[in-house]
Scaffold this motif. Structure first.
Motif, short mmCIF file in Angstrom:
data_model
loop_
_atom_site.label_atom_id
_atom_site.label_comp_id
_atom_site.label_asym_id
_atom_site.label_seq_id
_atom_site.Cartn_x
_atom_site.Cartn_y
_atom_site.Cartn_z
N PHE A 433 0.83 -1.21 0.00
CA PHE A 433 0.00 0.00 0.00
C PHE A 433 0.86 1.25 0.00
CE2 PHE A 433 -2.54 3.28 2.19
CZ PHE A 433 -3.69 3.24 1.43
N SER A 434 1.89 1.29 0.83
CA SER A 434 2.69 2.50 0.96
C SER A 434 3.98 2.46 0.17
CB SER A 434 3.03 2.73 2.44
OG SER A 434 3.91 1.72 2.92
N GLY A 435 4.46 1.26 -0.17
CA GLY A 435 5.74 1.16 -0.85
C GLY A 435 6.88 1.73 -0.03
N GLY A 436 6.74 1.73 1.29
CA GLY A 436 7.77 2.27 2.17
C GLY A 436 7.77 3.77 2.30
N LYS A 437 6.81 4.45 1.66
CA LYS A 437 6.72 5.91 1.73
C LYS A 437 5.80 6.34 2.88
CE LYS A 437 7.43 6.27 -3.26
NZ LYS A 437 6.83 6.66 -4.56
N PRO A 438 5.90 7.57 3.34
CA PRO A 438 5.09 8.01 4.49
C PRO A 438 3.60 8.07 4.17
CG PRO A 438 6.34 9.84 3.56
CD PRO A 438 6.86 8.61 2.91
N VAL A 439 2.79 7.58 5.11
CA VAL A 439 1.33 7.63 5.01
C VAL A 439 0.85 8.69 5.99
CG1 VAL A 439 -0.82 6.33 5.18
CG2 VAL A 439 1.29 5.16 4.48
N THR A 440 0.34 9.79 5.48
CA THR A 440 -0.01 10.92 6.34
C THR A 440 -1.49 11.04 6.65
OG1 THR A 440 -0.03 12.33 4.36
CG2 THR A 440 2.00 12.27 5.65
N ASP A 441 -2.33 10.27 5.98
CA ASP A 441 -3.76 10.28 6.29
C ASP A 441 -4.35 8.95 5.84
OD1 ASP A 441 -6.08 11.30 7.35
OD2 ASP A 441 -6.60 12.54 5.63
N LEU A 442 -5.42 8.53 6.48
CA LEU A 442 -6.04 7.24 6.16
C LEU A 442 -7.52 7.30 6.50
CD1 LEU A 442 -4.88 4.32 5.30
CD2 LEU A 442 -5.43 3.70 7.66
N ARG A 443 -8.36 6.90 5.52
CA ARG A 443 -9.80 6.89 5.75
C ARG A 443 -10.40 5.62 5.15
NH1 ARG A 443 -10.15 9.36 9.62
NH2 ARG A 443 -12.43 9.40 9.42
N ILE A 444 -11.18 4.90 5.96
CA ILE A 444 -11.92 3.72 5.50
C ILE A 444 -13.28 4.18 4.99
CG2 ILE A 444 -12.99 1.54 6.20
CD1 ILE A 444 -10.77 1.23 8.25
N SER A 445 -13.71 3.68 3.84
CA SER A 445 -15.03 4.03 3.34
C SER A 445 -16.08 3.59 4.35
CB SER A 445 -15.29 3.38 1.98
OG SER A 445 -15.25 1.97 2.08
#
Length: 578
Positions: A433-445
């Motif tokens: 999902f991130s490919g090792g990059k930073p995830v700064t926000d996350l929302r589940i439908s």
């Protein structure tokens, strides 16, 4: 499929005498169904447009891309652009490569080429692919190919080597195809959610049959497993989608097996809501010529609306806001909510309210340093979980039994309710999902089938697949195509098939984007001052954002942002349930 060719000939005669095909299909000559033709290729108008006379090699190649958007008669219009012999043997791929920025330029001809040969360099920018299941996935980069164009004896130019990809200009695709939400089962398999697909616009009479074909084929590849269907694998239509004398569309299934009444109602919800995207007609749903639901002669969308998930935010569950590390109601009174989260005892940094209003998740300052996720009943004490870090994203709920956060922009954690007031923390495998990059926000439908995140300033969407007690993020897709090119800051789900996002752009600070990334539509920038730090929205509600100074709200892209009255300012974090 069976067809009534005599009826088609009657329609053709009426067409000559002033009636359109669609009008012909609705003439109530009797109460028996009249075939609304799926319209096989050889039954359509025999006229196929040919390239404009006198087109030079460059113009002919551009015309070919426009004609490639028309699927009629096995791409007959595009085939007319090809050289003799090539035209008959050409097999268009089932997948479309949608492009923009079409650029053609003349290239030197090979030394052995005759005078009637021209080489054309084609350069395009990729937009995305329309897969065989008629779903869209974004693509990036350029595509280049050299095309050989030959002059015929009559002086007209034709293409001798069509590209191996079926290239379609974006403008032509929009003109020829319509986005339609096809409804499948949510992760609990007790409601329905939309899955965006694309069907050919013409002929209009064939669109209902195309929708049913997509429904029978199941969810798109990206969300297969995240979504389900109440239709058995062997289900098919017994007859063409048809129109009864009372104007209702007749869908006659066979091979449904031994469906129980609740499953039949889910089938009805899938069919009726899917057809709503291409027809306003009522639906008569049959199983081998008998009513599928014995107590319902015809069905309207309102009859199955209760099965739609993610179609509204409950009016009795108030939106909230984090203000000075306390939770307040997001209204003019801005009252503190009951319990320690409202009193200031927990020093809340961000929070989320479950969709049903029963539970609250709050990220609070931890006495030992950093922050900790707490969760529990709304208005009551919140259980301290083991999820800690320097900071986390705003929590996001899946039903009222699990809540997710991103810890320190790296690890995605989910808390799962144990049923005794405690919760178990589980790490989600987010490598792909991130490919090792930073995830700064996350929302589940709000229907629980998909997750959207901001990964290194870009939106990524994946299906949520439950398997063996674990949740997997399947087929993560970057929603490329942001016209501004600006980094995305925050996102939220607008409804079942679109999101809203804040960006770093001064011109397009807030944007709506379809869940497949094909459509990006900007809200007005008037009144907003960067940075726009927070965003929240719910189906049927206004979008609320926090900018440098205040909270603002807007109903749609054409509406100016209006100041949200109350003692809550731009330093607040507003949020609707979910």
């Amino acid at each position: 499929m069976r067809s009534d060719r005599g009826f088609v000939r009657t329609c053709a005669l009426l067409l000559v005498t002033f009636l359109s095909v669609s009008a012909c299909a609705s003439i109530p000559t009797s109460s028996d169904p009249k075939a609304v033709k799926r319209v096989e290729e050889d039954e359509r108008d025999t006229t196929v447009p040919t390239p404009e006379k006198g087109l030079g090699p460059l113009a002919l190649v551009r015309s070919f891309l426009g004609a490639s958007a028309v699927p009629d008669k096995n791409y007959a219009a595009a085939r007319k652009h090809l050289a003799s012999g090539v035209s008959d043997s050409w097999k268009p791929p089932r997948e479309l490569l949608i492009v923009t920025g079409v650029n053609t330029l003349p290239l030197p001809s090979p030394p052995e080429a005759s005078e009637g040969v021209s080489m054309v360099g084609l350069r395009v920018t990729k937009v995305g692919r329309l897969l065989p299941d008629r779903s869209f996935v974004p693509a990036e980069g350029s595509y280049r190919i050299t095309m050989r164009v030959e002059r015929r004896r009559d002086g007209e130019w034709r293409i001798a080597n069509p590209p191996p990809q079926l290239l379609v200009a974006r403008s032509g695709f929009v003109e020829q195809y319509q986005a339609v939400p096809i409804y499948f089962l949510d992760h609990n398999r007790d409601g329905v959610v939309p899955n965006l697909r694309y069907v050919a616009r013409r002929p209009a009479s064939a669109r209902p049959a195309r929708v049913i074909e997509l429904l029978l084929s199941g969810p798109s590849r990206r969300f297969r497993g995240a979504m389900g269907t109440a239709l058995p694998p062997d289900a098919r239509t017994e007859t063409n989608v048809s129109e009864a004398g009372n104007g209702a569309l007749v869908v006659n299934f066979s091979d449904l097996g031994r469906l129980r009444p609740p499953e039949k109602k889910l089938v009805a919800a899938q069919v009726v809501l899917s057809l709503q995207g291409v027809s306003n007609a009522r639906v008569k749903l049959m199983e081998e010529s008998s009513l599928l639901l014995p107590d319902k002669e015809v069905l309207r969308p309102a009859d199955v609306a209760s099965y739609r998930r993610n179609n509204h935010v409950r009016a009795d569950v108030p939106p909230l806001a984090v203000v000075n590390e306390q939770l307040l109601t997001l209204d003019q009174q801005a009252n503190r909510i009951p319990g320690p989260a409202g009193s200031g005892k927990y020093n809340v940094t961000t929070a989320a309210h479950s969709a049903d209003g029963s539970k609250l998740a709050a990220v609070v300052r931890d006495p030992a340093g950093g922050v900790r996720l707490r969760v529990g009943p709304y208005g009551g004490p919140l259980w301290a979980s083991e999820v800690t870090g320097n900071f986390t994203s705003r929590p996001t709920w899946r039903d009222a039994t699990e809540v997710w956060v991103v810890v320190d922009n790296r690890e995605i954690m989910r808390l799962v309710e144990n049923g005794n007031g405690t919760w178990t923390a589980r790490k989600v495998d987010s490598t792909a999902f991130s490919g090792g990059k930073p995830v700064t926000d996350l929302r589940i439908s709000r229907d629980g089938t998909r997750v959207a995140g901001v990964v290194d300033g870009r939106i990524v969407v994946a299906g949520l697949v439950d398997k063996g007690g674990k949740v997997m993020l399947k087929h993560p897709t970057v929603l490329a195509g942001n016209p501004s090119g600006a980094a995305v800051r925050k996102i939220d789900w607008l409804d079942g098939d679109s999101l809203v996002a804040t960006t770093e752009s001064d011109l397009t600070p807030v944007t709506e984007v379809s869940v497949d990334g094909f459509r990006w539509t900007s809200y007005s920038a008037a009144n907003l001052l960067q940075p726009v730090t927070s965003i929240t929205v719910g189906p049927g509600r206004k979008v609320v954002v926090a900018d440098r100074n205040e909270l603002w709200q807007a109903g749609d892209q054409d509406e100016l942002w209006r100041f949200l009255q109350g003692p809550i300012n731009g330093q607040s974090i507003p949020f609707y349930p979910g």
